[in-house]
Design a protein around this motif. Structure first.
Motif, PDB file in Angstrom:
ATOM      1  N   ARG A 155      39.291 106.144  27.724  1.00 42.85           N
ATOM      2  CA  ARG A 155      38.983 106.097  29.203  1.00 42.85           C
ATOM      3  C   ARG A 155      37.474 106.795  29.201  1.00 42.85           C
ATOM      4  O   ARG A 155      37.298 108.124  29.154  1.00 42.85           O
ATOM      5  N   TYR A 206      37.984  96.889  30.047  1.00 41.87           N
ATOM      6  CA  TYR A 206      38.050  97.198  31.620  1.00 41.87           C
ATOM      7  C   TYR A 206      39.562  96.751  31.964  1.00 41.87           C
ATOM      8  O   TYR A 206      39.826  95.712  31.776  1.00 41.87           O
ATOM      9  N   TYR A 224      36.962 101.548  29.041  1.00 42.12           N
ATOM     10  CA  TYR A 224      37.215 102.248  28.002  1.00 42.12           C
ATOM     11  C   TYR A 224      36.462 101.756  26.817  1.00 42.12           C
ATOM     12  O   TYR A 224      36.036 100.562  26.836  1.00 42.12           O
ATOM     13  N   ASN A 236      34.520 107.766  32.319  1.00 43.10           N
ATOM     14  CA  ASN A 236      34.046 108.078  33.516  1.00 43.10           C
ATOM     15  C   ASN A 236      32.612 107.486  33.480  1.00 43.10           C
ATOM     16  O   ASN A 236      31.590 108.457  33.095  1.00 43.10           O
ATOM     17  N   THR A 287      38.505 100.589  35.563  1.00 40.20           N
ATOM     18  CA  THR A 287      38.262 101.604  34.833  1.00 40.20           C
ATOM     19  C   THR A 287      37.918 101.094  33.396  1.00 40.20           C
ATOM     20  O   THR A 287      38.278 100.156  32.907  1.00 40.20           O
ATOM     21  N   ASN A 291      41.021  98.067  39.128  1.00 38.60           N
ATOM     22  CA  ASN A 291      40.488  99.280  39.478  1.00 38.60           C
ATOM     23  C   ASN A 291      38.998  99.467  39.100  1.00 38.60           C
ATOM     24  O   ASN A 291      38.261 100.564  39.299  1.00 38.60           O
TER      25      ASN A 291
END
Length: 321
Positions: free
Chosen positions: A180, A155, A163, A182, A161, A159
């Motif tokens: 990455r 991470y 992975y 979502n 994000t 923010n």
């Protein structure tokens, strides 16, 4: 199902809609479309072969001339492991039955759609002295993608994000920025969120450091990088602690008493306060009689929480005059 060299039978299956969503995020479930007539007993399933991206430690199958022995269909060695993807109803029952010589054995499962009910974050203690390791444990079955191997999630904690398998379980690079993910598309809900506030009010509280499970160079995906690693295959328990009991997250050496960092997982933030502890020194004189003679030893106990920098290890303190 396929019988491995250990005599047991193995099969891997998943929810079809989640497989498709994961593949759009770059998680490889293998090859689709090369299994014509491979499995004909159920027309409702979709088969993905060579699924080594999410079944990284499958059992070895006996083969002859590069074909799996005893599978009941033509299965090339490179097509194993395979994943069968089905359509499951949310909160619906899934029954797996093994018909063993007229004595069927069944396991009933429920396909759930509320991962937040099975996610949480705990820390090893309530407050920390400057320089201490912060041992963090995340529980999340959503992050448990591969049932055969330890999953790794990295991470960018500013923010949030995420992975998947950016590093493997040994800290070696495994993927590029295409890892990455979502997590909303994978139905993680709040359990996909993970952020850390290191310096509230501009005062450094939390820092990130290397361990013997070095997470390597991740500068191309940002700063404040934290990798959480599953403790064992299929556990759904993830830690920042390496096998020497050192954590990737520490309290800054210069952190001031009363300031607090924040670790926020699954939209449930936990405060990480800095504290200075009182110290005390006691000497056990009960065994020396009325006089402490030269050369006679006594037990001395030092109680100082500021020196307890790692709650998971026994630490030695050298005192010299």
């Amino acid at each position: 199902m396929a019988q491995a060299g250990d005599g047991s039978w193995y099969a891997y299956f998943a929810a079809k809609d989640m497989v498709l969503a994961a593949m759009t995020e770059g998680i490889s479930f293998g090859n689709f479309g090369d299994t014509e007539d491979l499995l004909t007993q159920n027309t409702d399933d979709t088969v993905y072969t060579g699924a080594t991206g999410v079944v990284r430690q499958s059992k070895d199958l006996p083969t002859t001339n590069n074909n799996v022995v005893g599978f009941g269909a033509s299965l090339a060695e490179e097509q194993w492991p395979l994943i069968q993807a089905f359509e499951f109803a949310v909160d619906g029952s899934v029954t797996i039955t093994y018909s063993k010589g007229g004595n069927p054995q069944s396991i009933a499962l429920t396909y759930l759609d509320d991962p937040d009910d099975y996610a949480g974050l705990t820390l090893d203690r309530d407050s920390y002295p400057p320089g201490a390791d912060v041992h963090m444990t995340i529980t999340s079955m959503s992050h448990n993608i591969d049932p055969t191997d330890e999953d790794s999630w990295t991470y960018e904690t500013i923010n949030g994000t995420a992975y998947y398998q950016y590093f493997d379980e040994n800290g070696a690079p495994s993927r590029t920025t295409e890892g990455r993910i979502n997590t909303d598309k994978l139905n993680f809900d709040d359990s996909g969120s993970f952020t850390i506030i290191t310096d509230p009010n501009g005062k450094d509280v939390l820092e990130f450091t290397d361990t013997n499970r070095d997470q390597g160079d991740a500068s191309n995906i940002g700063t404040n990088i934290v990798t959480i690693l599953e403790t064992q295959p299929n556990s759904g328990i993830f830690k920042t602690t390496d096998d020497a009991d050192n954590s990737l997250i520490v309290i800054a050496d210069g952190a001031q008493r009363g300031f607090t960092g924040t670790i926020n997982f699954a939209d449930d933030p936990i405060s990480v306060p800095v504290r200075n502890y009182p110290g005390s020194l006691t000497m056990d004189v009960s065994g020396i009689g009325g006089t402490w003679n030269g050369g006679e030893t006594i037990n001395v106990t030092l109680d100082d929480g500021d020196l307890n920098l790692n709650s998971l290890v026994d630490q030695d303190i050298d005192i010299t005059n």
